[in-house]
Design a protein around this motif. Structure first.
Motif, short mmCIF file in Angstrom:
data_model
loop_
_atom_site.label_atom_id
_atom_site.label_comp_id
_atom_site.label_asym_id
_atom_site.label_seq_id
_atom_site.Cartn_x
_atom_site.Cartn_y
_atom_site.Cartn_z
N UNK A 1 -14.63 10.07 23.64
CA UNK A 1 -14.93 10.69 24.94
C UNK A 1 -15.14 9.69 26.06
N UNK A 2 -14.57 8.51 25.97
CA UNK A 2 -14.85 7.48 26.98
C UNK A 2 -14.57 7.98 28.39
N UNK A 3 -13.41 8.57 28.62
CA UNK A 3 -13.06 9.03 29.97
C UNK A 3 -14.06 10.07 30.46
N UNK A 4 -14.40 11.01 29.63
CA UNK A 4 -15.35 12.06 30.00
C UNK A 4 -16.72 11.46 30.32
N UNK B 1 -6.47 14.71 21.04
CA UNK B 1 -7.04 16.05 21.13
C UNK B 1 -8.52 15.93 21.50
N UNK B 2 -9.03 16.91 22.25
CA UNK B 2 -10.43 16.88 22.69
C UNK B 2 -11.34 17.38 21.58
N UNK C 1 -22.80 0.13 28.98
CA UNK C 1 -22.87 1.07 27.86
C UNK C 1 -22.05 0.51 26.70
N UNK C 2 -22.66 0.49 25.52
CA UNK C 2 -21.93 0.21 24.29
C UNK C 2 -21.77 1.53 23.55
N UNK C 3 -20.54 1.98 23.42
CA UNK C 3 -20.25 3.31 22.86
C UNK C 3 -19.39 3.17 21.62
N UNK C 4 -19.87 3.70 20.51
CA UNK C 4 -18.99 3.74 19.34
C UNK C 4 -18.26 5.08 19.32
N UNK C 5 -17.18 5.08 20.04
CA UNK C 5 -16.26 6.19 20.16
C UNK C 5 -15.06 5.64 20.88
N UNK C 6 -14.00 6.42 20.95
CA UNK C 6 -12.78 5.90 21.51
C UNK C 6 -12.43 6.47 22.87
#
Length: 397
Positions: free
Chosen positions: A200-203, A194-195, A176-181
């Protein structure tokens, strides 16, 4: 017989490809030759992010960054939130000139059609690899509405789970290539953000079984580790790091070993190459920018009741305007008492717009100045004011 593949990842290059080998991202040419049986992927914010990329957009139909991506040899690329900053049509035009597959499973048109394919399948050393693209769910929070008009970004988790289910029986390896942290520490799993839904990488990983490798970005941080059996890499900013995931397989194409690392690109030789005309770029920087609509742009962008605008500019050229907005927080909002405001507003401002009732006892101001008591700071913004204002002018002809 054991088979091995190398997955190489970048993110948040933001168009830093200055000529003459001055930028670390130029070191990536030859990266695939360094690692045999490799797949190279980028996790977004590639086309936009500094004055040079604004020059490309302003002066050229096709950005030299497309040539750069092809010279590096990317196999798969994913959009970041800033890649939409010049509008979806501009982004699609750049994608047409890429050799890489450009994928994203949660960006849709207003007609509910995917803007790009949700994934790509590649074969590396006899191993079938599926790569899913994903952009942060919170585009609406971090991008101006005119930028995302015509773009609907759906919640990341269900769209990712849907595509993992589709790929699971088709490939030997899912990336997966995700543009988020990353919102949690990879070692302790304690929350570090903060959520908000922006990172949302961990989630995403912990709630989506079957992902083998996950490249994220967006925060310009450097991280690597594992969540369960999923390898995670986050590779900084401007090409200063790259991720390296190693997978080994048995005769049945089942993973027997996996390992991740993040490597400083300064360990690579830089290949000087010219992707654009430097003289044309410098001449463009030295031209005067139309400042007549800057106040109205800021009023629209930072819509607040009774917001005063106080901006100091170093001059009128593009370069002088760029240098007037300090990175990363180009503008900030302060809430001042009446006496503080009186002193503040009497300074010699280049641009000044006051918006407060005559009987006001406190005042809200937007400024690019740091000469304000820090204890009055209420908000600060990482927005690229020059880039967004240039787009604002272009949209208005």
């Amino acid at each position: 017989m054991t088979k091995q593949i190398n997955v190489l990842t970048t993110t948040d290059i933001h168009g830093f490809i200055a000529n003459m080998g001055e930028q670390p991202a130029l070191a990536f040419e030859g990266l695939k030759e360094k690692y045999p049986h490799s797949l190279l992927m980028d996790s977004g914010d590639f086309f936009v992010g500094n004055p040079l990329t604004t020059f490309f957009c302003d002066q050229m139909t096709v950005s030299p960054l497309a040539d750069y991506a092809n010279a590096i040899g990317f196999d798969v690329m994913v959009p970041g939130n800033h890649d939409f900053d010049h509008g979806i049509n501009y982004l699609k035009e750049q994608v047409k000139h890429l050799n890489a597959d450009y994928v994203c499973c949660n960006a849709f048109s207003e007609e509910d059609e995917l803007l790009f394919p949700p994934f790509a399948i590649k074969e590396i050393n006899g191993i079938k690899v599926g790569v899913i693209g994903l952009v942060t769910s919170r585009m609406s929070m971090i991008s101006d509405f005119p930028v995302t008009r015509g773009v609907i970004v759906k919640t990341a988790l269900p769209e990712l789970q849907k595509q993992v289910a589709v790929l699971r029986d088709q490939v030997d390896l899912i990336l997966v290539g995700y543009h988020g942290g990353i919102e949690r520490d990879l070692a302790t799993h304690n929350e570090i953000n903060y959520a908000t839904g922006e990172d949302e990488t961990f989630k995403l990983v912990s709630q989506t079984p079957g992902i083998d490798g996950f490249s994220c970005g967006h925060q310009h941080r450097v991280n690597h580790g594992q969540i369960g059996q999923t390898l995670i890499v986050q590779c900084g900013y401007r090409g200063n790091y790259y991720g390296h995931l190693t997978f080994e397989f048995d005769d049945y194409n089942k993973i027997t070993q996996r390992k991740e690392e993040v490597v400083a690109s300064e360990t690579l030789p830089v290949k000087a190459r010219s992707f654009y005309d430097e003289q044309e770029y410098q001449e463009w920087l030295s031209e005067e920018l139309d400042l007549s609509q800057l106040v109205s742009f800021l009023q629209e962008k930072f819509a607040r009741t009774n917001l005063g605008i106080f901006i100091n500019l170093q001059g009128k050229t593009r370069k002088q305007v760029i240098d007037s907005f300090t990175i990363p927080y180009g503008v900030r909002i302060y809430h001042l008492t009446k006496s503080e405001y009186t002193t503040f507003s009497q300074q010699p401002w280049t641009l000044k717009e006051e918006h407060s009732p005559n009987d006001a006892q406190d005042f809200v101001v937007l400024t690019n100045s740091y000469d304000v008591p820090e204890y009055r700071l209420t908000e600060q913004f990482v927005d690229n004011i020059f880039d967004e204002y240039s787009y604002y002018l272009k949209q208005r002809g």
